[in-house]
Design a protein around this motif. Structure first.
Motif, short mmCIF file in Angstrom:
data_model
loop_
_atom_site.label_atom_id
_atom_site.label_comp_id
_atom_site.label_asym_id
_atom_site.label_seq_id
_atom_site.Cartn_x
_atom_site.Cartn_y
_atom_site.Cartn_z
N VAL A 127 -1.79 10.31 -5.07
CA VAL A 127 -1.56 8.89 -4.49
C VAL A 127 -0.45 9.03 -3.58
O VAL A 127 0.78 9.58 -3.91
N LYS A 128 -0.59 8.47 -2.33
CA LYS A 128 0.51 8.40 -1.23
C LYS A 128 0.83 7.17 -1.01
O LYS A 128 -0.18 6.30 -0.54
N ILE A 129 2.28 6.91 -1.02
CA ILE A 129 2.41 5.43 -0.70
C ILE A 129 3.39 5.40 0.59
O ILE A 129 4.50 6.33 0.54
N GLN A 130 3.14 4.37 1.64
CA GLN A 130 4.26 4.38 2.48
C GLN A 130 4.74 3.00 2.17
O GLN A 130 3.85 2.03 2.11
N ASN A 175 8.16 7.55 2.28
CA ASN A 175 6.93 7.80 1.87
C ASN A 175 7.11 8.48 0.67
O ASN A 175 8.00 9.20 0.17
N SER A 202 5.04 10.57 -2.88
CA SER A 202 3.67 11.02 -3.09
C SER A 202 3.74 11.43 -4.71
O SER A 202 4.92 11.77 -5.26
N ASP A 225 1.15 1.11 2.82
CA ASP A 225 0.02 1.94 2.91
C ASP A 225 -0.13 2.52 1.78
O ASP A 225 0.77 3.17 1.27
N LEU A 226 -1.46 2.71 1.09
CA LEU A 226 -1.51 3.52 -0.11
C LEU A 226 -2.91 3.96 0.03
O LEU A 226 -3.97 3.38 0.34
N SER A 227 -2.89 5.32 -0.04
CA SER A 227 -3.99 6.14 -0.06
C SER A 227 -4.24 7.19 -1.56
O SER A 227 -3.27 7.61 -1.85
N VAL A 228 -5.42 7.10 -1.62
CA VAL A 228 -5.73 7.95 -3.03
C VAL A 228 -6.78 9.15 -2.38
O VAL A 228 -7.68 9.00 -1.90
N VAL A 229 -6.27 10.54 -2.84
CA VAL A 229 -7.23 11.44 -2.46
C VAL A 229 -6.99 12.48 -3.76
O VAL A 229 -5.97 12.88 -4.07
N VAL A 275 -9.35 2.59 -8.08
CA VAL A 275 -8.20 2.17 -7.52
C VAL A 275 -7.57 1.09 -8.23
O VAL A 275 -6.45 1.03 -8.49
#
Length: 159
Positions: free
Chosen positions: A100-103, A144, A146, A92-96, A69
């Motif tokens: 990477v997805k950011i709101q 959002n 991506s 919000d930041l998510s990593v899959v 991260v």
């Protein structure tokens, strides 16, 4: 006569070993038809294939784990426009996997375009897309975003 007895004994041992191989293969591969597992070379081929699949899965897991991260945040910070030129608040930041997805929120629709453009120009990222870009309640613009990490080979060429 001794030759025939030795041959008979060896043939019996070979048959016994084949039966053991068959039993172990049936246990190891319950989803494979017994007919497929009747030949030792087919069993070996199947095992080699499964090992290769496992190694490929392991490689992908190692690649994902190696991308920490902190590395992601560092790369995002380096690619984004400076704070003085574009204001960005990340909600919000998510990593899959490598995505990477950011709101987030910023000051204008133009700022969203500048953020997207800056990330798209980076050699580290690919497939940058924004969605759900809309006017927020406090005179801000919510969005959002991506983005995917490019493969490591292409990243290392640039350094």
């Amino acid at each position: 006569g001794s030759f025939i007895m030795n041959y008979s004994l060896l043939k019996g041992r070979a048959k016994s070993q084949l039966a053991r191989i068959d039993a172990i293969a049936t246990q190891a591969f319950p989803d494979i038809p017994k007919k497929t597992l009747s030949n030792p070379s087919a069993i070996l081929s199947l095992m080699t294939g499964r090992v290769s699949e496992g190694e490929e899965k392991q490689r992908k897991i190692n690649e994902e784990v190696s991308l920490s991260v902190l590395d992601i945040l560092k790369e995002l910070s380096a690619a984004l426009p400076p704070r003085g030129t574009v204001e960005l608040d990340v909600d919000d930041l998510s990593v899959v996997a490598r995505r990477v997805k950011i709101q987030g929120r910023t000051t204008s629709f133009e700022a969203v375009d500048r953020i997207k453009s800056a990330l798209a120009q980076s050699k580290v990222f690919k497939n940058v897309s924004t969605e759900n870009v809309r006017k927020g309640v406090r005179d801000d613009v919510r969005f959002n975003l991506s983005v995917e990490f490019a493969e490591k080979e292409s990243k290392e060429e640039g350094t």
